[in-house]
Design a protein around this motif. Sequence first.
Motif, mmCIF file in Angstrom:
data_model
loop_
_atom_site.group_PDB
_atom_site.id
_atom_site.type_symbol
_atom_site.label_atom_id
_atom_site.label_comp_id
_atom_site.label_asym_id
_atom_site.label_seq_id
_atom_site.Cartn_x
_atom_site.Cartn_y
_atom_site.Cartn_z
ATOM 1 N N ASN A 52 11.052 49.043 62.090
ATOM 2 C CA ASN A 52 10.073 48.109 62.634
ATOM 3 C C ASN A 52 10.087 46.790 61.877
ATOM 4 N N PHE A 53 10.322 46.848 60.564
ATOM 5 C CA PHE A 53 10.399 45.612 59.783
ATOM 6 C C PHE A 53 11.592 44.770 60.221
ATOM 7 N N LEU A 54 12.744 45.406 60.446
ATOM 8 C CA LEU A 54 13.925 44.657 60.877
ATOM 9 C C LEU A 54 13.729 44.053 62.263
ATOM 10 N N GLU A 55 12.936 44.703 63.104
ATOM 11 C CA GLU A 55 12.614 44.129 64.412
ATOM 12 C C GLU A 55 11.658 42.944 64.244
ATOM 13 N N LEU A 56 10.702 43.069 63.312
ATOM 14 C CA LEU A 56 9.752 41.992 63.077
ATOM 15 C C LEU A 56 10.448 40.722 62.595
ATOM 16 N N ILE A 57 11.516 40.873 61.815
ATOM 17 C CA ILE A 57 12.230 39.726 61.263
ATOM 18 C C ILE A 57 12.660 38.754 62.368
ATOM 19 N N LYS A 58 12.921 39.279 63.548
ATOM 20 C CA LYS A 58 13.361 38.420 64.647
ATOM 21 C C LYS A 58 12.258 37.478 65.123
ATOM 22 N N TYR A 59 10.994 37.818 64.839
ATOM 23 C CA TYR A 59 9.880 37.101 65.453
ATOM 24 C C TYR A 59 9.019 36.316 64.471
ATOM 25 N N VAL A 60 9.288 36.433 63.168
ATOM 26 C CA VAL A 60 8.429 35.718 62.216
ATOM 27 C C VAL A 60 8.704 34.223 62.217
ATOM 28 N N GLY A 61 9.834 33.825 62.751
ATOM 29 C CA GLY A 61 10.133 32.407 62.843
ATOM 30 C C GLY A 61 10.950 31.900 61.675
ATOM 31 N N PRO A 62 11.502 30.706 61.801
ATOM 32 C CA PRO A 62 12.439 30.186 60.792
ATOM 33 C C PRO A 62 11.781 29.546 59.581
ATOM 34 N N ASN A 63 10.462 29.390 59.588
ATOM 35 C CA ASN A 63 9.798 28.608 58.542
ATOM 36 C C ASN A 63 9.114 29.445 57.471
ATOM 37 N N VAL A 64 9.255 30.752 57.505
ATOM 38 C CA VAL A 64 8.615 31.603 56.503
ATOM 39 C C VAL A 64 9.256 31.358 55.135
ATOM 40 N N LYS A 65 8.410 31.055 54.157
ATOM 41 C CA LYS A 65 8.896 30.772 52.797
ATOM 42 C C LYS A 65 8.680 31.941 51.842
ATOM 43 N N ARG A 66 7.621 32.743 52.096
ATOM 44 C CA ARG A 66 7.288 33.822 51.166
ATOM 45 C C ARG A 66 6.922 35.083 51.943
ATOM 46 N N MET A 67 7.353 36.239 51.419
ATOM 47 C CA MET A 67 6.989 37.530 52.021
ATOM 48 C C MET A 67 6.701 38.545 50.922
ATOM 49 N N LYS A 68 5.699 39.378 51.182
ATOM 50 C CA LYS A 68 5.359 40.499 50.303
ATOM 51 C C LYS A 68 5.199 41.719 51.203
ATOM 52 N N ILE A 69 6.127 42.672 51.113
ATOM 53 C CA ILE A 69 6.237 43.746 52.093
ATOM 54 C C ILE A 69 6.370 45.088 51.395
ATOM 55 N N HIS A 70 5.660 46.109 51.914
ATOM 56 C CA HIS A 70 5.882 47.489 51.476
ATOM 57 C C HIS A 70 6.536 48.269 52.614
ATOM 58 N N ILE A 71 7.615 48.967 52.286
ATOM 59 C CA ILE A 71 8.372 49.728 53.273
ATOM 60 C C ILE A 71 8.095 51.216 53.082
ATOM 61 N N ASP A 72 7.692 51.883 54.173
ATOM 62 C CA ASP A 72 7.600 53.348 54.181
ATOM 63 C C ASP A 72 8.925 53.901 54.677
ATOM 64 N N TYR A 73 9.467 54.822 53.927
ATOM 65 C CA TYR A 73 10.748 55.400 54.347
ATOM 66 C C TYR A 73 10.553 56.879 54.631
ATOM 67 N N LYS A 74 10.755 57.255 55.901
ATOM 68 C CA LYS A 74 10.699 58.654 56.314
ATOM 69 C C LYS A 74 11.870 58.910 57.252
ATOM 70 N N ARG A 75 12.560 59.966 56.995
ATOM 71 C CA ARG A 75 13.766 60.220 57.776
ATOM 72 C C ARG A 75 13.486 60.490 59.246
ATOM 73 N N ARG A 76 12.267 60.919 59.557
ATOM 74 C CA ARG A 76 11.955 61.139 60.970
ATOM 75 C C ARG A 76 11.853 59.818 61.723
ATOM 76 N N GLU A 77 11.410 58.755 61.036
ATOM 77 C CA GLU A 77 11.242 57.462 61.679
ATOM 78 C C GLU A 77 12.399 56.508 61.409
ATOM 79 N N ASP A 78 13.111 56.686 60.298
ATOM 80 C CA ASP A 78 14.207 55.800 59.947
ATOM 81 C C ASP A 78 15.500 56.598 59.859
#
Length: 675
Positions: free
Chosen positions: A240-266
């Motif tokens: 879902n994060f990689l899909e979001l990257i397409k829509y945040v736009g070209p002007n984002v300068k800073r990001m703070k993200i926590h990734i949940d990793y579960k094999r059922r979803e990823d």
Amino acid sequence: MTFLSCRRNSMALLKLYDLESLVIHQIPTPTDQDTSISNVKKNKQNEWKTDTSLSKTRFEDLPNELLLFIFQFLPIIRLQRAFYNLNSRLNTICYSQEFKLDLTSLKPEFDYYCSSTQPFVSQIYSLKLSDEYDRLQLFNRNIDISRFDHLRAITIRKVSTENLDQILSKLHLLTELSYLNIYDALIQSPHITTALFSIRSLKCLILYSCDPIVLNFTDNTICPWTKLEYLESNHFYMTNFLELIKYVGPNVKRMKIHIDYKRREDPASIDEQIINNLLSGDGGRFEIPISLNRLFMSFNYLSLTDYHLVLKLFPNLRHLAFSTSTFDMNFASATIWYEFITNNLLELEKFQFYTQVTGDAAQRCPAPGLVELFNENHDKWIKGPVIMNYNHALKPPTLEVYTYPLPTYNGKYYAELYGNETYISTKRNIMDIDDNAKVLRITLNDNNNEQLTLLNQNKMNYPKVTTIRLHSQMTEMARENDSINSLICTDLAMHFADLSKISGLDITVNQPTNFNFPSRTLVRRLLCIMPKISRLSLPYNYLLDLFKSPLVIHMLKQTVNCVWITFNSDPPLLQHINVVFDAFSTKLRYLYMIVDTAFPVDNFYAVLPSILDGKCTKLSLFSLRLSKLQSTPQTFSTEFKLWLKICLTIMIKNDQKRSSTIEFNIKDSEFTAAF
């Protein structure tokens, strides 16, 4: 109209007295007949002087600049109550202000604002809302949020999905809105995705969800943001994060993200073709934020290969920080990171990380050379030392490798007093590497005597620690008069210039709960050297054990105003709960109960009325929270929620003084009441 007239009259009489020029009247007495006429004349002169002085110092004679200065310190609700419609001049001054509006504060203020005409709605630039006690239903019913036409920032916390949908659906009408913070909500509805991307003026977006965030991009009308510069969020699955990257736009300068990793979803690993498609923009359909220059990511058990693939999306990074728990020692490899950075992150200026290694890799302490390798060729990115902590006393042992200073988010927030083997990459003074820790943990084992004898020469200081956590891994019963109790207290005193700054005491055990608690003597000694403990967190059965010591009870009830009680096995009994509440009846303000076992419904039918009936006279917040059993969350039954609502309704009707201030909220797994 009568009420308004009275307020105006009272305003006209409001005066600022000059005590130096004020002459006190002297009243003639019958015994001073010879001087009575003289006194009368003096009194008249004094009255004239006093009236002249007062007439020059009326409140309304203050200059506009001073009134503007005074008004900026008053919350908008109090300002509206005190000064609105007194006269046209004060109205003009009020309308020239900009205001913050916080509707998460006291219930009477919230009720007043929702029932008033909201005259300064166009002057409000910052708004805070909370649905903790179903307040947003009343807000949505009485206030149209689109009227806040100059709103630039809004924070919404603990909001239901239905109320969040209703508010977000109107935010696109606020053309000046640049900051949106949604905290402690369930962000999974497709309507939320559509509403978020309809706010075209956003520059800063913060999303904190109680469950993993699921954004739905199937709506073809969704367009990428064009003004977003900062994105912060927790609970994203990698896909879902990689899909979001397409829509945040070209002007984002800073990001703070926590990734949940579960094999059922990823997937087991990220397909490199996905990264290549993102870099190419998939034929010009979108632009990823290649202008991103600051990135902080936290994640657990993501492979280093996958993390490197993600980082390739942001080649212009100047500041990179991450925090992870992992089985992979390569996350702490100076050689691997040097090769990756020199080939992919050519603009990097600062590199910070916190890595906690678990599993087989942490069974033995690596050679000190692991951190010494960071001395070579890394000075360009790593400004301070790299530290390795290996703690053999914990079960299982832990291995931490991190930079100093630490990443500011989700990194190392506590320090261990005993059991650490510490290695550092430079000759920098090791005394201050834990100076940002807020919690100091003391882990107790069966062989603590040997550990303390060997390691009590540690001279580190902990200037920011406010909580001491006693963590028991003892399989043997603690001895009440053991010399270890004095030794721990002596060691603590060596590390703190002032132990009176410690305000919290947590007592925990390893799960499952087949370990023994510390001795009551140790707790009593800690309370003696830490006299300002105001917050206490501990299991229920250990709380009952402490209450066997009258001296401990006496010390606790003098200062403690916040108690967290965890129910691991023993259900609460009414007679025991009453003893606890009798001890804390005059000080207790915050009470939290966390149920880590199957919810004992029958016991709480008896206990809850005792909590809510006013036995603790200063209690202002009570919370009952059900935790997960394995992977399945607990929930209150419909019958219990109905009974609880009836119980509270009767209590409010019987106590008219509290009826205007009490609020409560009953969710599936949490009940909260505020008084």
